[in-house]
Write a protein that holds these residues in place. Structure first.
Motif, short mmCIF file in Angstrom:
data_model
loop_
_atom_site.label_atom_id
_atom_site.label_comp_id
_atom_site.label_asym_id
_atom_site.label_seq_id
_atom_site.Cartn_x
_atom_site.Cartn_y
_atom_site.Cartn_z
N LYS A 76 49.19 40.57 32.17
CA LYS A 76 48.02 40.13 31.41
C LYS A 76 48.41 39.69 30.00
CE LYS A 76 45.02 41.15 34.63
NZ LYS A 76 44.04 40.24 35.21
N LEU B 121 41.76 42.94 30.63
CA LEU B 121 42.65 43.97 31.18
C LEU B 121 41.91 44.77 32.23
CD1 LEU B 121 44.55 45.47 28.13
CD2 LEU B 121 45.51 44.23 30.04
N VAL C 93 41.85 37.29 28.00
CA VAL C 93 42.28 37.76 29.31
C VAL C 93 41.84 39.22 29.45
CG1 VAL C 93 44.27 38.27 30.79
CG2 VAL C 93 44.26 36.20 29.38
#
Length: 122
Positions: free
Chosen positions: A93, A11, A9
């Motif tokens: 996140k 950032l 994921v």
């Protein structure tokens, strides 16, 4: 965007979270808790800033691995990054990355079962 197949994921353009096996071991060693214990506390919102910073750090170390068990990224740098990007945005996140690292399966306890607490240590 996230690459859920790889548990990544982003950032921002420079940093991405990924909870690899090595990251999870570092997380357990640093916090003195098992991953299930950490997840239960995280989901309940009963986790302090020290633990949050450590969770973020562990998710980022894959980018800074020296290949010898050391990393060119510190806990302090993780805290600075949280401040720079914003606590709420980073937590969103982190949640996505942890969910990607532990996808639902038939063998995995569901969220309700995990919330009952973990009593055994590994």
């Amino acid at each position: 965007m996230a690459n859920k197949a790889k548990g990544i994921v982003k950032l921002n353009a420079d940093y991405s979270l990924r909870y690899t096996t090595n990251a999870l071991v570092e997380l357990e060693e640093t916090l003195g808790l098992t991953v299930p214990e950490i997840l239960v506390r995280f989901e309940r919102g009963g986790i302090g800033f020290k633990a949050i910073r450590t969770i973020v750090w562990a998710g980022l170390i894959h980018q800074f691995d020296n290949g010898d068990g050391t990393y060119d990224f510190t806990l302090t740098e993780a805290g600075d990054l949280i401040d720079e990007l914003g606590f709420e945005a980073v937590m969103e996140k982190v949640t996505q990355a942890l969910e990607s690292a532990f996808p639902e399966s038939e063998n995995k306890p569901n969220r309700a079962t995990r919330r009952q607490g973990v009593t055994a240590k590994n």
